[in-house]
Design an enzyme around this catalytic site. Structure first.
Site, PDB file in Angstrom:
ATOM      1  N   ARG A 187      -1.076  16.773 -27.310  1.00 29.06           N
ATOM      2  CA  ARG A 187       0.107  15.906 -27.547  1.00 29.06           C
ATOM      3  C   ARG A 187       1.207  16.755 -28.171  1.00 29.06           C
ATOM      4  O   ARG A 187       1.115  17.156 -29.337  1.00 29.06           O
ATOM      5  CB  ARG A 187      -0.254  14.752 -28.471  1.00 29.06           C
ATOM      6  CG  ARG A 187       0.930  13.951 -28.945  1.00 29.06           C
ATOM      7  CD  ARG A 187       1.573  13.133 -27.862  1.00 29.06           C
ATOM      8  NE  ARG A 187       0.676  12.106 -27.359  1.00 29.06           N
ATOM      9  CZ  ARG A 187       0.862  11.489 -26.192  1.00 29.06           C
ATOM     10  NH1 ARG A 187       1.867  11.825 -25.421  1.00 29.06           N
ATOM     11  NH2 ARG A 187       0.019  10.569 -25.784  1.00 29.06           N
TER      12      ARG A 187
ATOM     13  N   ARG B 134      -3.021  19.670 -16.903  1.00 28.94           N
ATOM     14  CA  ARG B 134      -2.899  19.817 -18.369  1.00 28.94           C
ATOM     15  C   ARG B 134      -4.216  19.553 -19.103  1.00 28.94           C
ATOM     16  O   ARG B 134      -4.272  19.715 -20.324  1.00 28.94           O
ATOM     17  CB  ARG B 134      -1.807  18.907 -18.908  1.00 28.94           C
ATOM     18  CG  ARG B 134      -2.096  17.425 -18.764  1.00 28.94           C
ATOM     19  CD  ARG B 134      -1.021  16.612 -19.472  1.00 28.94           C
ATOM     20  NE  ARG B 134      -1.250  15.178 -19.301  1.00 28.94           N
ATOM     21  CZ  ARG B 134      -0.668  14.252 -20.066  1.00 28.94           C
ATOM     22  NH1 ARG B 134       0.187  14.624 -21.020  1.00 28.94           N
ATOM     23  NH2 ARG B 134      -0.911  12.969 -19.875  1.00 28.94           N
TER      24      ARG B 134
ATOM     25  N   HIS C  30       7.029  19.261 -19.450  1.00 31.37           N
ATOM     26  CA  HIS C  30       7.300  18.053 -20.243  1.00 31.37           C
ATOM     27  C   HIS C  30       7.483  18.417 -21.732  1.00 31.37           C
ATOM     28  O   HIS C  30       6.741  17.932 -22.600  1.00 31.37           O
ATOM     29  CB  HIS C  30       6.089  17.132 -20.044  1.00 31.37           C
ATOM     30  CG  HIS C  30       6.147  15.771 -20.637  1.00 31.37           C
ATOM     31  ND1 HIS C  30       6.368  15.506 -21.970  1.00 31.37           N
ATOM     32  CD2 HIS C  30       5.976  14.550 -20.063  1.00 31.37           C
ATOM     33  CE1 HIS C  30       6.328  14.208 -22.181  1.00 31.37           C
ATOM     34  NE2 HIS C  30       6.098  13.593 -21.070  1.00 31.37           N
TER      35      HIS C  30
ATOM     36  N   ASP D 156      13.419   6.261 -22.219  1.00 36.98           N
ATOM     37  CA  ASP D 156      12.490   6.868 -21.258  1.00 36.98           C
ATOM     38  C   ASP D 156      13.149   6.764 -19.888  1.00 36.98           C
ATOM     39  O   ASP D 156      12.998   5.775 -19.182  1.00 36.98           O
ATOM     40  CB  ASP D 156      11.152   6.129 -21.270  1.00 36.98           C
ATOM     41  CG  ASP D 156      10.091   6.861 -20.453  1.00 36.98           C
ATOM     42  OD1 ASP D 156       8.932   6.400 -20.460  1.00 36.98           O
ATOM     43  OD2 ASP D 156      10.426   7.888 -19.804  1.00 36.98           O
TER      44      ASP D 156
ATOM     45  N   GLU E  74      12.734  16.977 -20.273  1.00 38.90           N
ATOM     46  CA  GLU E  74      11.713  17.465 -19.343  1.00 38.90           C
ATOM     47  C   GLU E  74      12.339  17.924 -18.020  1.00 38.90           C
ATOM     48  O   GLU E  74      13.131  17.197 -17.419  1.00 38.90           O
ATOM     49  CB  GLU E  74      10.704  16.345 -19.073  1.00 38.90           C
ATOM     50  CG  GLU E  74      10.088  15.786 -20.356  1.00 38.90           C
ATOM     51  CD  GLU E  74       9.426  14.436 -20.169  1.00 38.90           C
ATOM     52  OE1 GLU E  74       8.931  14.171 -19.047  1.00 38.90           O
ATOM     53  OE2 GLU E  74       9.420  13.642 -21.117  1.00 38.90           O
TER      54      GLU E  74
HETATM   55  O1  TA6 Z   1       7.865  11.593 -19.609  1.00 38.02           O
HETATM   56  C1  TA6 Z   1       7.840  10.422 -20.401  1.00 38.02           C
HETATM   57  C2  TA6 Z   1       6.480   9.773 -20.229  1.00 38.02           C
HETATM   58  O2  TA6 Z   1       6.206   9.470 -18.896  1.00 38.02           O
HETATM   59  C3  TA6 Z   1       6.428   8.526 -21.141  1.00 38.02           C
HETATM   60  O3  TA6 Z   1       6.501   7.348 -20.382  1.00 38.02           O
HETATM   61  C4  TA6 Z   1       5.098   8.690 -21.881  1.00 38.02           C
HETATM   62  O4  TA6 Z   1       4.050   8.142 -21.139  1.00 38.02           O
HETATM   63  C5  TA6 Z   1       5.059  10.204 -21.989  1.00 38.02           C
HETATM   64  O5  TA6 Z   1       5.443  10.656 -20.691  1.00 38.02           O
HETATM   65  C6  TA6 Z   1       3.776  10.775 -22.495  1.00 38.02           C
HETATM   66  O6  TA6 Z   1       2.798  10.611 -21.554  1.00 38.02           O
HETATM   67  P1  TA6 Z   1       1.307  10.969 -22.037  1.00 38.02           P
HETATM   68  O7  TA6 Z   1       0.436  10.788 -20.852  1.00 38.02           O
HETATM   69  O8  TA6 Z   1       1.339  12.410 -22.512  1.00 38.02           O
HETATM   70  O9  TA6 Z   1       1.028  10.027 -23.169  1.00 38.02           O
END
Ligand code: TA6
Length: 288
Positions: free
Chosen positions: A61, A87, A157, A202, A261
């Protein structure tokens, strides 16, 4: 000349540790996941959640997650992992591509296997090249080694470390259409001006190759994002309520992170013919 070695890093995961005259960086082989970039002239640029587990198979994370070969939910729905499988898999260290006193280029690779084919049927080679210097350049190159064409969507990301979410301004998304994803929506909207974050945002922005800037006056710096091979981008902060739904996240973490991103997402997905490649690049630099 600096140093570049694979060490037992955070959580005991194999991690590429780079030190040179311009910067230091850490890249976990789990996920091909950059977790730190500290330019000598400044401080840490990358946010990582204090609650992340650094465990094989569990997406880290924060850092710069490699979302591949799909961005977001799998197109077919089902229980396939959010943001693809790259990932959460162990990548191979490809070695130092080039090095000088203030610049180190390394590669990491992920190749198709029985494990990847459990998620996605195609043969591929995925290479991440990271160039650590007074700026950070990440290039994600997909090569189709299959006999069939395939289509990918992807993202670098990156979670950027900021002083205070209420004190930053994000530029580069002005006058752009975007798909609003807040609350599970998917409605097309238009963004007029600079972005100030006062709640969950988002958005998957169309025709958004950058450049982008994160103005952080409290930190006395601006983070610049330039791209290549990308025509879509996401700007995301979970704010308070979404933060409660995120794995390995802490309630206040939203205050010191912003994701900008670099993507090939939605209509910017890329079809790669057998034997062909597609590279997407994100370039990060800090202006004091
Ligand atoms: O890129 C934004 C996103 O798609 C959010 O909607 C949120 O889900 C974030 O990615 C993080 O995703 P993850 O799977 O790492 O919790």
């Amino acid at each position: 000349m600096g140093s570049c070695e694979v060490v037992s890093g955070r959580g005991g995961l194999p991690t590429v540790k780079i030190v040179n005259d311009a910067a230091t960086a850490e890249i976990s082989l789990m996920g091909g996941h950059l977790i730190s970039y500290i330019p000598k002239k400044d401080s840490e640029m990358i946010f990582v959640s204090p609650a992340t587990r650094y465990q094989e198979g569990v997406p880290i994370r924060g850092g710069a997650p490699i979302c591949w070969p799909w961005f977001g939910k799998h197109p077919d729905g089902g229980d396939k992992p959010m943001h693809g499988f790259a990932r959460q898999m162990m990548w191979e260290y490809g070695g130092v591509k080039s090095a000088c006193a203030n610049c180190t280029a390394v590669t990491l690779t992920l190749k198709s296997s029985d494990a990847t084919k459990a998620f996605w049927p195609y043969d591929f080679e995925l290479e991440l090249e990271v160039v650590v210097a007074d700026k950070l350049t990440m290039t994600l190159k997909t090569t189709n080694t299959d006999s069939r064409a395939f289509t990918i969507s992807q993202a670098i990301h990156t979670y950027f470390l900021i002083s205070d979410i209420s004190a930053i301004t994000i530029l580069g998304f002005e006058d752009k259409d975007y798909f609003n994803k807040v609350g599970g929506a998917n409605d097309l909207r238009h963004n007029d001006g600079m972005i100030k974050v006062t709640g969950e945002i988002d958005g998957v922005y169309k025709h958004a190759p950058g450049p982008f800037q994160i103005l952080d006056p409290k930190a006395g710096r601006t983070i610049h994002v330039a791209t290549a091979g990308s025509d879509s981008a996401v700007c995301w902060n979970p704010w308070i309520e979404k933060s409660k739904t995120l794995s390995d996240y802490t309630p206040d973490a939203y205050k010191t992170m912003i994701c900008v991103e670099t993507c090939n997402a939605l209509e910017d997905a890329r079809t790669i013919q057998p034997g062909e490649s597609h590279a997407m690049t994100a370039i990060y630099s800090i202006e004091k």
